[in-house]
Enzyme design. Structure first.
Site, short mmCIF file in Angstrom:
data_model
loop_
_atom_site.label_atom_id
_atom_site.label_comp_id
_atom_site.label_asym_id
_atom_site.label_seq_id
_atom_site.Cartn_x
_atom_site.Cartn_y
_atom_site.Cartn_z
N HIS A 1 40.08 40.75 45.80
CA HIS A 1 40.26 39.31 45.65
C HIS A 1 41.63 38.86 46.18
O HIS A 1 41.73 37.98 47.03
CB HIS A 1 40.11 38.96 44.17
CG HIS A 1 40.29 37.52 43.84
ND1 HIS A 1 39.24 36.66 43.69
CD2 HIS A 1 41.39 36.77 43.65
CE1 HIS A 1 39.68 35.44 43.42
NE2 HIS A 1 41.00 35.49 43.37
N GLU A 2 42.67 39.51 45.69
CA GLU A 2 44.02 39.14 46.12
C GLU A 2 44.22 39.43 47.60
O GLU A 2 44.99 38.74 48.29
CB GLU A 2 45.08 39.86 45.28
CG GLU A 2 45.01 39.60 43.77
CD GLU A 2 44.99 38.12 43.38
OE1 GLU A 2 45.54 37.29 44.13
OE2 GLU A 2 44.41 37.80 42.32
N HIS B 1 43.27 36.43 49.55
CA HIS B 1 44.39 35.47 49.56
C HIS B 1 45.46 35.91 50.55
O HIS B 1 45.98 35.11 51.33
CB HIS B 1 45.04 35.41 48.16
CG HIS B 1 44.25 34.64 47.14
ND1 HIS B 1 43.88 33.34 47.31
CD2 HIS B 1 43.80 35.00 45.91
CE1 HIS B 1 43.22 32.91 46.23
NE2 HIS B 1 43.16 33.90 45.37
N GLU C 1 41.08 29.97 47.52
CA GLU C 1 40.14 30.71 46.68
C GLU C 1 38.86 31.03 47.45
O GLU C 1 38.22 32.05 47.19
CB GLU C 1 39.83 29.89 45.42
CG GLU C 1 39.18 30.68 44.32
CD GLU C 1 40.07 31.75 43.71
OE1 GLU C 1 41.29 31.73 43.95
OE2 GLU C 1 39.52 32.61 43.00
#
Lengths: 510, 510
Positions: free
Chosen positions: B253-254, B257, B292
């Site tokens: 997830h990160e 980003h 996101e």
């Protein structure tokens, strides 16, 4: 908070922020971050300088009267403003940028042992420091102006006779030692796992009194201590798995620095008296030499004493059962006090350490004086290592590239290591004289008594007093090498069986 | 650099510095450092705001003309200046101080699972955000003013119908799933050593294309990504040794980003188009929702797909041979796509995740609207978890204290997680439509093709376009939940054997 305090706090905040950026760059930052980081540091640095040179700050400092400590803070601010006004803004900005870039290049040059990589940055660094010296002004040698940034009041004219006195003592002592059999020290180069080294180093730092709720230990190429107020004082170490002493004594050394910063009175946080305004550096210690006196005191006077290892060697054996299986306390104590000419300053013994310093000081003085060109520096370095220590420098990484200082723009700071040695012995002599029970507490491993004496007499004051004032207050006299010379002669005389009595010792070694 | 660029670079530097201070506070700083750190951040924050509101900066922005990208940058600066001028300086300073302190208190409150510890800070945070909303101005609900800081243009009036549409889809789908047998997932809670989790997570992040010469992975209580220009983009994860999915998917997830930030055009570094001037935050992504969409896309669309684990499950088995000895790819893929109501947002499955978001959004909207008091928040939270998910909240740590957002002052940011889900599916649909060969490359584990499409269409532009403009440019339309609903129905319909065909699926789940 009055206007002066409010503005001083803002400036100190920015200096602490610079320290955070610096710490991160040297311990955490990925390589790609160096360019933008240099710009970020230059921006914060320029802002701090802008705040410092704001006429409203000068006016606020001039308006301070009355209470002594605040008057001293205001006077220090005014002195720094006066000095900084003489430095062109462009020079400050270029120096800040260059410092950040040069450290990055130095790290790469050192890794590749290639001085040529670093030479352009160092050349520019010397030029900018020459400009800085001219801007700041000096009476004798341009090097004096740089010295003064680290050790207020120190000049080439004071330093050189002191160095001569030390040399007259150290060289014959070293010669005498080299004629004696060397103790065993092979076991220091056995395999010491990094994780255990780090754990043990931190445990010993905490035993001295380093408060890790206000600090932390990391790894970096060159060990250092840095503070973001007394509430966050960080140290680093360099761990080599085939060399125990580096990280171990390096950590005790940085711990001495860190306890100084952690011991500054809370009231001085965010004030001028925890700020080196001229150097745009957040620091609580009175000067670099005073700071070094504390790292030396804890590392050498305590950390290399027989009493210390009588207490702590068992811990070491638990941490490294294999490497130290056939070693006892006496052998360990002798090994870590071996005097042996070596290439690396941070790994040098107490006696040859000063010779490493004198080498650097004379070279940087010559660079600043324009008598030595950067391109000739490796050759000059290597020649001096040969003549002073009898060693051949095999590569630049173990020679002229070993220290971070020049890449960090710290020309003029090296003398303070030896000044620190001298001051450490003066302070220790004063402490044991004023508190006769002190040495007995140290024999029991109770370091709080020494730490408290140092806190009361030195740490708490931050930068309230100049190094000279502090020495006068604490020892009743100025810089005096005698306690240091007595300590070295006594210690090595005993360890190497050089003398039967104190009198004979002095005759033999002087 | 012209005057506008020079001043913009200085402001961006300060915002990057704030990010460094923030990262350090959350990953490295000793507890004792929190007080001074809050002051340091408040000082830098105030300086950035001062630079932004300097009339000379406004004049420089007004003087910009001509080239499109620079005009956009100047307009964004003028918009931010106009908004910030409406916020009292005292409020900004108090918010900055409170954010830093509240995060520290929140971390302690969460560790002790004691909401009462955190309630005073949260109460003040709500009050200050109410004042902020009033200062910024709004047409409908005061919450709109806060929403707008994270997702320009989004309002309660747009959000609520979208949420209703999602709820109308999610709730019946969840009910249908709960009537089907659950796959095995016990093995996810076996013992997964932390060091191996960290190593593997980083390896998978790099395989996606995260460049660690411009980044690093650390641990923190709440995972996050933060950038100090595209050259230094850091991510964190939270490792639990008895739960594999947390760190693994958290890191993917990160990574989404981080790749967004690393993909911003170098020319945008140190400009307004890599700065959230209103939020005083250095960030390259167009909005929180757009950001996101990228974390969700890489974590869920790619990282939870069957094709991904067909390729990477063998790596997992090498890293954790014991824990995964009796597990095959199909079982693992099913397990990490289990839909099961749970307490913790960051561990929730894709379907119930939106329900966690809606809960937070409605509670914070009520807090800001003055319809809910902070003291009643845990009860409201727990009641909603019971009614939405059928679960009892055993303690505040697993309830109202689980997220860092409110302590960081980020009220109004939660909707952007669900907006991100919606946008991710829109972008993915556009990518596969525009590059028909894309899915075949993903089946071969070649993530560069997707990353390059995203870089060309989204990442490189930084904050040049608003989220709405970006959606229009890339997909030809505005916010549209249909691709997201189709994706969820299709995926879970297949995994839980709910439908035979697409048509039947839509009839059953809507």
């Amino acid at each position: 908070m009055n206007e002066f305090e409010r503005r001083s706090a803002e400036i100190n905040d920015l200096l602490c922020v610079l320290n955070v950026l610096n710490w991160d760059a040297r311990t955490q930052m990925p390589a790609g971050g160096s360019g933008p980081r240099a710009q970020q540091m230059a921006t914060v640095s320029a802002l701090a300088q802008e705040k410092l040179l704001d006429p409203a700050y000068e006016a606020a400092a001039q308006a301070v009267g009355g209470e002594d400590v605040e008057t001293r803070a205001a006077q220090q601010a005014l002195d720094a403003i006066s000095a900084l006004k003489r430095i062109p803004a462009g020079l400050t900005r270029e120096l800040a940028l260059l410092k950040s870039e040069a450290q990055e290049v130095w790290a790469r040059a050192r890794a590749e042992s290639d001085f040529g990589l670093f030479a352009p940055q160092l050349t520019r660094m010397v030029e900018l420091n020459q400009q800085l010296a001219e801007a700041l002004g000096y009476e004798g040698h341009p090097y004096d102006a740089l010295l003064n940034m680290y050790e207020p009041g120190l000049t080439v004219d004071t330093l050189m006779p002191l160095f001569a006195q030390l040399r007259a003592h150290h060289v014959p002592l070293l010669q005498a030692i080299q004629q004696r059999p060397q103790p065993r020290s092979d076991f220091l180069n056995r395999w010491y796992p990094a994780a255990a080294q780090k754990r043990l180093s931190l445990a010993l730092a905490q035993k001295f009194g380093y408060d890790i709720s206000r600090g932390r230990l990391d790894e970096s190429a060159h060990p250092f201590e840095i503070s973001f107020t007394r509430q966050d004082v960080r140290i680093t170490t360099r761990i080599q798995e085939n060399f125990l002493s580096g990280a171990l004594f390096g950590t005790l050394h940085e711990t001495g620095h860190a306890m100084y910063e952690q011991g500054v009175r809370p009231e001085l946080s965010r004030t001028v008296l925890a700020s080196d305004l001229l150097g745009l550096y957040a620091v609580g210690g009175a000067s670099y030499g005073t700071h070094e006196s504390q790292s030396r005191l804890w590392e050498n006077r305590i950390g290399r004493s027989r009493a210390y290892w009588d207490l702590h060697f068992p811990q070491l054996q638990v941490a490294f059962p294999e490497a130290l299986a056939d070693v006892d306390t006496a052998a360990f104590h002798r090994a870590v006090n071996t005097v042996r000419p070596s290439l690396i300053r941070v790994e040098a013994d107490e006696l040859t350490y000063d010779l490493h310093i004198m080498l650097r000081v004379e070279l940087e003085r010559a660079l600043i004086g324009g008598e030595l060109a950067v391109k000739d520096l490796p050759e000059a370095w290597n020649a001096r290592i040969k003549s002073d220590l009898g060693l051949d420098v095999p590569d630049d990484a173990r020679g002229v590239l070993q220290d971070i200082h020049w890449s960090a723009g710290m020309i003029g700071s090296f003398p303070t290591y030896t000044i620190g040695n001298v001051m450490a012995s003066q302070f220790y002599a004063a402490a044991t004289q004023q508190r006769p029970e002190l040495e007995a507490t140290l024999l029991r491993g109770e370091y709080a008594s020494l730490r408290e004496w140092l806190t009361d007499n030195i740490y708490q004051h931050g930068r309230t007093y100049t190094p000279h004032e502090l020495l006068e207050r604490v020892t009743g006299r100025g810089l005096d090498p005698q306690p240091y010379l007595d300590y070295l002669s006594g210690k090595y005389g005993e360890l190497y069986g050089l003398v039967a009595s104190n009198t004979a010792q002095k005759e033999q070694t002087l």
